[in-house]
Design a protein around this motif. Sequence first.
Motif, PDB file in Angstrom:
ATOM      1  N   UNK A 138       0.848  -1.187   0.000  1.00 20.78           N
ATOM      2  CA  UNK A 138       0.000   0.000   0.000  1.00 20.78           C
ATOM      3  C   UNK A 138       0.884   1.237   0.000  1.00 20.78           C
ATOM      4  N   UNK A 139       0.344   2.359  -0.437  1.00 16.12           N
ATOM      5  CA  UNK A 139       1.028   3.643  -0.306  1.00 16.12           C
ATOM      6  C   UNK A 139      -0.012   4.696   0.061  1.00 16.12           C
ATOM      7  N   UNK A 140       0.094   5.231   1.253  1.00 15.37           N
ATOM      8  CA  UNK A 140      -0.858   6.221   1.754  1.00 15.37           C
ATOM      9  C   UNK A 140      -0.405   7.615   1.333  1.00 15.37           C
ATOM     10  N   UNK A 169      -4.730   5.464  -1.941  1.00 16.94           N
ATOM     11  CA  UNK A 169      -3.899   4.269  -1.780  1.00 16.94           C
ATOM     12  C   UNK A 169      -3.326   3.949  -3.151  1.00 16.94           C
ATOM     13  N   UNK A 170      -2.099   4.368  -3.362  1.00 16.51           N
ATOM     14  CA  UNK A 170      -1.416   4.156  -4.643  1.00 16.51           C
ATOM     15  C   UNK A 170      -0.784   2.770  -4.613  1.00 16.51           C
ATOM     16  N   UNK A 275       4.094   4.833   5.787  1.00 18.21           N
ATOM     17  CA  UNK A 275       2.921   4.905   4.911  1.00 18.21           C
ATOM     18  C   UNK A 275       3.023   3.900   3.776  1.00 18.21           C
ATOM     19  N   UNK A 276       4.024   3.023   3.853  1.00 18.24           N
ATOM     20  CA  UNK A 276       4.145   1.899   2.924  1.00 18.24           C
ATOM     21  C   UNK A 276       5.107   0.892   3.539  1.00 18.24           C
ATOM     22  N   UNK A 301      -5.640  -6.509   5.563  1.00 17.67           N
ATOM     23  CA  UNK A 301      -6.496  -5.342   5.339  1.00 17.67           C
ATOM     24  C   UNK A 301      -5.725  -4.068   5.658  1.00 17.67           C
ATOM     25  N   UNK A 302      -5.858  -3.083   4.772  1.00 13.61           N
ATOM     26  CA  UNK A 302      -5.242  -1.775   4.977  1.00 13.61           C
ATOM     27  C   UNK A 302      -6.328  -0.714   5.092  1.00 13.61           C
ATOM     28  N   UNK A 303      -6.231   0.124   6.110  1.00 19.04           N
ATOM     29  CA  UNK A 303      -7.132   1.259   6.307  1.00 19.04           C
ATOM     30  C   UNK A 303      -6.301   2.536   6.278  1.00 19.04           C
TER      31      UNK A 303
END
Length: 325
Positions: A138-140, A169-170, A275-276, A301-303
């Motif tokens: 994930x990338x926030x 989320x990139x 953030x990743x 799961x990512x939030x």
Amino acid sequence: MKLATLKDGTRDGRLIVVKRDLSAFVPATAVAPTLQAALDQWDVLEPRLRALAEELESGRVRGEPLDVRALHSPLPRAYEWVDGSAYLNHVVLVRKARNAEPPATLKTDPLVYQGGSGTFLAPTQDLVLPDESWGLDFESEVAVILGDVPPGTQAKDAGRYVKLVMLCNDVTLRNLIPAELAKGFGFFQGKPSTAFSPIAITPDELGAAWKDGRVHLRLRSTLNGQVVGDTDAGPEMHFSFFDLIQHIARTRPFTAGTILGSGTVSNEDRSRGISCLAERRMIETIEQGAPRTPFMKVGDRIDIEMFGPDGTSLFGRISQKVVAG
């Protein structure tokens, strides 16, 4: 003003106006059928959307209960999706992970890439992973939606072209990227569909937190119920959104509905978290000689969420589960 897109079985959904506390919404189709249609005539339609938002807040119109699971990303597809890498700490760490040096122009010339914009994911849509060996991460990020941007726009004038702000989320397939970059022509397969927050908001909703083309608030990333990042999105964004607009508009215009991302929010203070996952793996490599944290796997799961000073969720929550392909 807070806007969103309700799923209705069509590609672009239906535009809605959302109450500030995210509890209710009213259809905005009498003003514009979709968010893109509103952006195409923003100067004319934005006041009408604001009037509708004020009626919702005051109770003059009754809203319907909001369920974010019924929402698509604010723009289910876009003319362009351009992502920067404005947090230099992230650039340095990820380059180290690839055994590559940061560019000599690290502090003077922004890094950007153009991602796929035809199939954005809904904010609660599963992340389909056909092969765990691809290295799902994930990338926030923070992102903005632009109006029509003329070529040659300067940073000092760029604020007028930022119409909406949202989260992102990139999604990245880390293990596919090195081979792509080795070809000398950028990455493509390593960047599957991106997801955005349920709600897009006008910059004034951020109050004092919107300053100098940056969002001065913390961005929270929660992996499998554990907060892994509470990063500060403001001070360490070396290139502001205004700087990024100047950079991308150097040689061509951009149309209304273009999305521009900040890149992964990253802080030098490691207590702020990540953030990743790539950053955690790089830190482990530096400190322990090898990465130990795995990339995302089926069932994870990512939030991703950002809160205002009063603790309310500003954009709603991106919440995605990894499922097998």
